[in-house]
Scaffold this motif. Structure first.
Motif, PDB file in Angstrom:
ATOM      1  N   LEU A 161       0.829  -1.203   0.000  1.00 35.77           N
ATOM      2  CA  LEU A 161       0.000   0.000   0.000  1.00 35.77           C
ATOM      3  C   LEU A 161       0.867   1.259   0.000  1.00 35.77           C
ATOM      4  N   SER A 162       1.930   1.244   0.785  1.00 33.81           N
ATOM      5  CA  SER A 162       2.843   2.400   0.825  1.00 33.81           C
ATOM      6  C   SER A 162       3.517   2.593  -0.532  1.00 33.81           C
ATOM      7  N   LEU A 163       3.922   1.493  -1.153  1.00 31.16           N
ATOM      8  CA  LEU A 163       4.576   1.572  -2.461  1.00 31.16           C
ATOM      9  C   LEU A 163       3.620   2.129  -3.517  1.00 31.16           C
ATOM     10  N   LEU A 164       2.374   1.661  -3.489  1.00 34.37           N
ATOM     11  CA  LEU A 164       1.381   2.143  -4.449  1.00 34.37           C
ATOM     12  C   LEU A 164       1.107   3.637  -4.250  1.00 34.37           C
ATOM     13  N   CYS A 165       1.032   4.073  -2.987  1.00 34.60           N
ATOM     14  CA  CYS A 165       0.796   5.496  -2.711  1.00 34.60           C
ATOM     15  C   CYS A 165       1.981   6.344  -3.171  1.00 34.60           C
ATOM     16  N   PHE A 166       3.188   5.812  -3.016  1.00 33.69           N
ATOM     17  CA  PHE A 166       4.381   6.541  -3.476  1.00 33.69           C
ATOM     18  C   PHE A 166       4.324   6.758  -4.986  1.00 33.69           C
ATOM     19  N   PHE A 167       4.011   5.712  -5.728  1.00 37.62           N
ATOM     20  CA  PHE A 167       3.923   5.847  -7.179  1.00 37.62           C
ATOM     21  C   PHE A 167       2.722   6.704  -7.578  1.00 37.62           C
ATOM     22  N   TYR A 168       1.659   6.620  -6.789  1.00 33.83           N
ATOM     23  CA  TYR A 168       0.471   7.432  -7.064  1.00 33.83           C
ATOM     24  C   TYR A 168       0.820   8.916  -7.025  1.00 33.83           C
ATOM     25  N   VAL A 169       1.574   9.309  -6.003  1.00 34.72           N
ATOM     26  CA  VAL A 169       2.000  10.713  -5.890  1.00 34.72           C
ATOM     27  C   VAL A 169       2.987  11.061  -6.999  1.00 34.72           C
ATOM     28  N   SER A 170       3.826  10.109  -7.375  1.00 34.84           N
ATOM     29  CA  SER A 170       4.859  10.372  -8.386  1.00 34.84           C
ATOM     30  C   SER A 170       4.279  10.588  -9.774  1.00 34.84           C
ATOM     31  N   THR A 171       3.021  10.210  -9.988  1.00 32.72           N
ATOM     32  CA  THR A 171       2.388  10.520 -11.271  1.00 32.72           C
ATOM     33  C   THR A 171       2.127  12.023 -11.400  1.00 32.72           C
TER      34      THR A 171
END
Length: 475
Positions: A250-260
């Protein structure tokens, strides 16, 4: 006796199909030898599909997330057509051997809606305002894309009573491997070391990757894909005894989500979190939701690109009382403000719609209606311009039917907590996506809907069947 007749009949059809493939392959070899290679690849895929059906379907679901970088080679389009053909072949073979084809009530409604969209394909040549056939081809291509969603739904339905829904969802997480690997490469590696298909959106000054997109082609497309799996990960987290692997994911997905660095992504994430915690709304849950959303906003605002995106809001009529819409439209020609550009695009679409208000211009025509020659960036205006008032009402009715479907399932699945929670996660996602459709082309996010209809199909199954539960536990 009847079974032997059916088997003989099926064998006859297989032989005839083999002869047809042989003749067709000979024709391709004489016209374009490269096409013969595609046939050579397709034959073993078809054989595997019919002999290992469950594994083949799960494999097709997993591999779809890695295909978008090859859009120039028409691989995603070929994949969609292949799905359509395989599904129809399987349905014919199933009927020939006397087995039932699995459908549900919503699938028939979905099929009616897709068939209705074909009427707006016919409108394009009948309208007479187009001077080239490329617009009509776009309409046909769009209808085939919508038809492939229907076939994905039908294909997944054939797994009913054969594979437990939780096993299907667990398999879907493998679809994250290639997109997240590509996103990590875009984050860590310099552009010079990336393959051309992964270079994404580069900063015009620094020449670096400014927004990641994984393997989904565009950052905004990657956002909806990530949101879908953020919802599934949250669902897994809520029922798992070992939570730390899901917390890491979940943390990894949120990191990439913000990086978009997609501003509309922050909006739909906030709505998603708010709806998600509503059934168990408490001070603690509210604080947790606000805290999570605050972290995402802080990470977004910590980058120079994010700061520019947020500051650009101040140069729009929504947040600047000294600026009216007409001025924003004029500034959109040169200020590179995506919000003002959207206002300009929408104004041109509304003016075009006024010429054909009842039935619109036809499917996939909105890109040809403005001077910008771009997508509508508002799915509701797209439906209005392409389908007129009738098309917009049909589009809203289709979305409303999905909401009603989930509300009905929430009432029906009270005996299975996991199934009920998944229905709520998907309902929250649908509502947030519908808000995102105001400023984005979410209806064009093919990969998202490929997985959306997979999940939509399995939520209505009976998750309490002892046989399926035993098989799932054994595996």
């Amino acid at each position: 006796m009847l079974t032997n007749q059916r088997a003989s009949f099926l064998m006859t059809w297989i032989v005839l199909a083999g002869l047809g493939i042989g003749i067709f392959a000979g024709f391709l070899a004489s016209v374009r030898p490269a096409y013969l290679g595609l046939v050579a690849i397709a034959v073993p895929i078809v054989f595997y599909f019919f002999t290992r059906f469950e594994q083949a379907v799960l494999g097709l679901l997993i591999v779809r997330s890695a295909l978008d970088p090859f859009s120039d080679q028409q691989i995603p389009a070929a994949f969609a057509i292949g799905i359509n053909i395989l599904t129809l072949l399987y349905v014919v073979a199933t009927l020939l051997v006397g087995r039932p084809v699995r459908t549900d009530r919503f699938w028939w409604l979905f099929a009616g809606w897709v068939a209705l969209q074909g009427l707006w394909v016919i409108l394009i040549p009948l309208g007479g305002q187009w001077h080239h056939t490329g617009v009509w081809r776009d309409g046909v291509r769009e209808w085939v894309r919508l038809f492939s969603w229907l076939m994905v739904y039908l294909l997944v339905m054939q797994l009913k009573d054969r594979v437990h829904p939780q096993k299907i969802i667990s398999a879907l997480f493998f679809a994250l491997v290639i997109p997240l690997t590509a996103a990590l490469m875009q984050t860590l590696l310099p552009v010079s070391l990336l393959p051309a298909i992964l270079r994404g959106t580069q900063d015009p000054i620094l020449g670096e990757i400014s927004r990641i997109n994984g393997t989904l082609g565009l950052s905004n497309t990657f956002v909806t894909f990530l949101l879908l799996f953020i919802g599934l990960t949250y669902w897994k987290l809520s029922q798992s005894q070992q939570r730390w692997p899901w917390l890491i994911l979940l943390s990894l997905l949120c990191f990439f989500y913000v990086s978009t660095k997609a501003l509309f992504g922050l909006m739909i994430l906030g709505i998603f979190i708010l709806i998600l915690i509503t059934p168990r709304l408490s001070i603690l849950n509210l604080i947790g939701g606000v805290f999570l959303f605050g972290i995402v906003i802080a990470l977004f605002a910590s980058t120079e690109f994010g700061q520019q995106r947020l500051s650009s809001l101040l140069q729009t009529p929504l947040f600047n009382p000294d600026m009216d819409i007409s001025r924003a439209i004029l500034l959109a020609q040169g200020d590179y403000n995506s919000f003002n550009w959207r206002l300009s695009q929408w104004s041109y679409l509304l003016k075009a719609w006024e010429q054909f208000p009842l039935f619109g211009y036809g499917l996939a025509t909105s890109r040809h209606l403005t001077i910008h020659r771009n997508y509508a960036h508002n799915d509701y205006l797209m439906a209005l311009a392409e389908g007129g008032v009738v098309g917009l009402l049909v589009f809203l009715a289709f979305l409303g039917t999905q909401i009603t479907h989930f509300i009905h399932l929430l009432q029906r699945t009270s005996q299975n907590v996991a199934q009920q929670k998944l229905c709520w996660v998907l309902l929250a996602m649908l509502l947030s996506i519908m808000v995102g459709m105001i400023t984005e082309n979410i209806w064009t996010h093919t990969t998202f809907f490929f997985y959306w209809w997979t999940l939509f199909a399995i939520t209505a199954w009976d998750w309490n069947q002892p046989k399926l539960l035993d098989n799932s536990a054994a595996e």
